[in-house]
Design a protein around this motif. Structure first.
Motif, PDB file in Angstrom:
ATOM      1  N   ASN A  91      60.126  28.435  36.906  1.00  0.00           N
ATOM      2  CA  ASN A  91      60.868  29.369  36.052  1.00  0.00           C
ATOM      3  C   ASN A  91      59.918  30.273  35.269  1.00  0.00           C
ATOM      4  O   ASN A  91      60.106  30.501  34.073  1.00  0.00           O
ATOM      5  CB  ASN A  91      61.807  28.634  35.102  1.00  0.00           C
ATOM      6  N   GLU A  92      58.858  30.707  35.941  1.00  0.00           N
ATOM      7  CA  GLU A  92      57.847  31.617  35.402  1.00  0.00           C
ATOM      8  C   GLU A  92      57.035  31.023  34.249  1.00  0.00           C
ATOM      9  O   GLU A  92      56.368  31.742  33.522  1.00  0.00           O
ATOM     10  CB  GLU A  92      58.450  32.965  35.037  1.00  0.00           C
ATOM     11  N   GLU A  93      57.071  29.700  34.087  1.00  0.00           N
ATOM     12  CA  GLU A  93      56.254  29.055  33.062  1.00  0.00           C
ATOM     13  C   GLU A  93      54.786  29.015  33.479  1.00  0.00           C
ATOM     14  O   GLU A  93      53.900  28.973  32.633  1.00  0.00           O
ATOM     15  CB  GLU A  93      56.749  27.634  32.781  1.00  0.00           C
ATOM     16  N   ILE A  94      54.543  28.999  34.787  1.00  0.00           N
ATOM     17  CA  ILE A  94      53.169  29.004  35.289  1.00  0.00           C
ATOM     18  C   ILE A  94      52.988  30.235  36.170  1.00  0.00           C
ATOM     19  O   ILE A  94      53.761  30.476  37.093  1.00  0.00           O
ATOM     20  CB  ILE A  94      52.857  27.730  36.093  1.00  0.00           C
ATOM     21  N   SER A  95      51.954  31.000  35.835  1.00  0.00           N
ATOM     22  CA  SER A  95      51.610  32.184  36.605  1.00  0.00           C
ATOM     23  C   SER A  95      50.141  32.065  37.002  1.00  0.00           C
ATOM     24  O   SER A  95      49.262  32.062  36.141  1.00  0.00           O
ATOM     25  CB  SER A  95      51.840  33.439  35.766  1.00  0.00           C
ATOM     26  N   LEU A  96      49.897  31.906  38.285  1.00  0.00           N
ATOM     27  CA  LEU A  96      48.528  31.756  38.762  1.00  0.00           C
ATOM     28  C   LEU A  96      47.840  33.107  38.775  1.00  0.00           C
ATOM     29  O   LEU A  96      48.354  34.064  39.349  1.00  0.00           O
ATOM     30  CB  LEU A  96      48.516  31.167  40.174  1.00  0.00           C
ATOM     31  N   SER A  97      46.683  33.191  38.153  1.00  0.00           N
ATOM     32  CA  SER A  97      45.934  34.443  38.176  1.00  0.00           C
ATOM     33  C   SER A  97      45.271  34.580  39.547  1.00  0.00           C
ATOM     34  O   SER A  97      44.850  33.586  40.148  1.00  0.00           O
ATOM     35  CB  SER A  97      44.884  34.473  37.070  1.00  0.00           C
ATOM     36  N   PRO A  98      45.188  35.802  40.054  1.00  0.00           N
ATOM     37  CA  PRO A  98      44.588  36.000  41.382  1.00  0.00           C
ATOM     38  C   PRO A  98      43.164  35.439  41.483  1.00  0.00           C
ATOM     39  O   PRO A  98      42.830  34.795  42.479  1.00  0.00           O
ATOM     40  CB  PRO A  98      44.594  37.521  41.552  1.00  0.00           C
ATOM     41  N   GLY A  99      42.337  35.649  40.472  1.00  0.00           N
ATOM     42  CA  GLY A  99      40.959  35.158  40.524  1.00  0.00           C
ATOM     43  C   GLY A  99      40.883  33.652  40.662  1.00  0.00           C
ATOM     44  O   GLY A  99      40.144  33.126  41.496  1.00  0.00           O
ATOM     45  N   THR A 100      41.658  32.954  39.848  1.00  0.00           N
ATOM     46  CA  THR A 100      41.672  31.489  39.896  1.00  0.00           C
ATOM     47  C   THR A 100      42.228  31.004  41.228  1.00  0.00           C
ATOM     48  O   THR A 100      41.679  30.098  41.857  1.00  0.00           O
ATOM     49  CB  THR A 100      42.518  30.925  38.735  1.00  0.00           C
ATOM     50  N   MET A 101      43.325  31.629  41.666  1.00  0.00           N
ATOM     51  CA  MET A 101      43.966  31.186  42.891  1.00  0.00           C
ATOM     52  C   MET A 101      43.087  31.425  44.104  1.00  0.00           C
ATOM     53  O   MET A 101      42.905  30.533  44.922  1.00  0.00           O
ATOM     54  CB  MET A 101      45.308  31.876  43.060  1.00  0.00           C
ATOM     55  N   TYR A 102      42.503  32.625  44.217  1.00  0.00           N
ATOM     56  CA  TYR A 102      41.679  32.914  45.387  1.00  0.00           C
ATOM     57  C   TYR A 102      40.387  32.108  45.378  1.00  0.00           C
ATOM     58  O   TYR A 102      39.899  31.702  46.438  1.00  0.00           O
ATOM     59  CB  TYR A 102      41.423  34.413  45.525  1.00  0.00           C
ATOM     60  N   GLY A 103      39.841  31.827  44.193  1.00  0.00           N
ATOM     61  CA  GLY A 103      38.685  30.937  44.103  1.00  0.00           C
ATOM     62  C   GLY A 103      39.037  29.535  44.577  1.00  0.00           C
ATOM     63  O   GLY A 103      38.267  28.897  45.309  1.00  0.00           O
TER      64      GLY A 103
END
Length: 105
Positions: free
Chosen positions: A41-53
């Protein structure tokens, strides 16, 4: 399972947990970000840098595998090792939940 993999991934970060959870079906980075927002429910939003790393590290460690490219997006899927790590984490989370229920809130 290699002791190094267990030491690095258990307990897991939320980012790692959601990536492996989402990659039980083939998906790409943007799809993972959108699925995690939907699941939480949009409580967690993965940042692109963290996710791609994390994707890069997990691929290097054999938890996920690149399977194809679609419209310039890399599609990944969880491996057997990734499933094993995810199952260890799920057991850990279940134990924590069970302990909270036994003791009371």
């Amino acid at each position: 399972m290699d002791a190094h993999i267990k030491k690095v991934y258990v307990p897991m970060t939320e980012t790692g947990f959601y990536i492996l959870l989402c990659l039980r079906e083939p998906n790409h980075g943007y799809g993972i970000v959108q699925r995690v927002k939907e699941m939480t429910n949009e409580e967690i939003s993965l940042s692109p840098g963290t996710m791609y790393g994390s994707l890069s590290k997990m691929e290097k460690d054999g938890l996920i595998v690149f399977i194809r490219e679609e419209e310039k997006r890399k599609i990944y899927q969880i491996t057997d090792l990734g499933i094993e790590v995810l199952q260890l984490e799920l057991k850990r989370i279940e134990r924590l939940y069970r302990n909270v229920k036994e003791i009371g809130r």
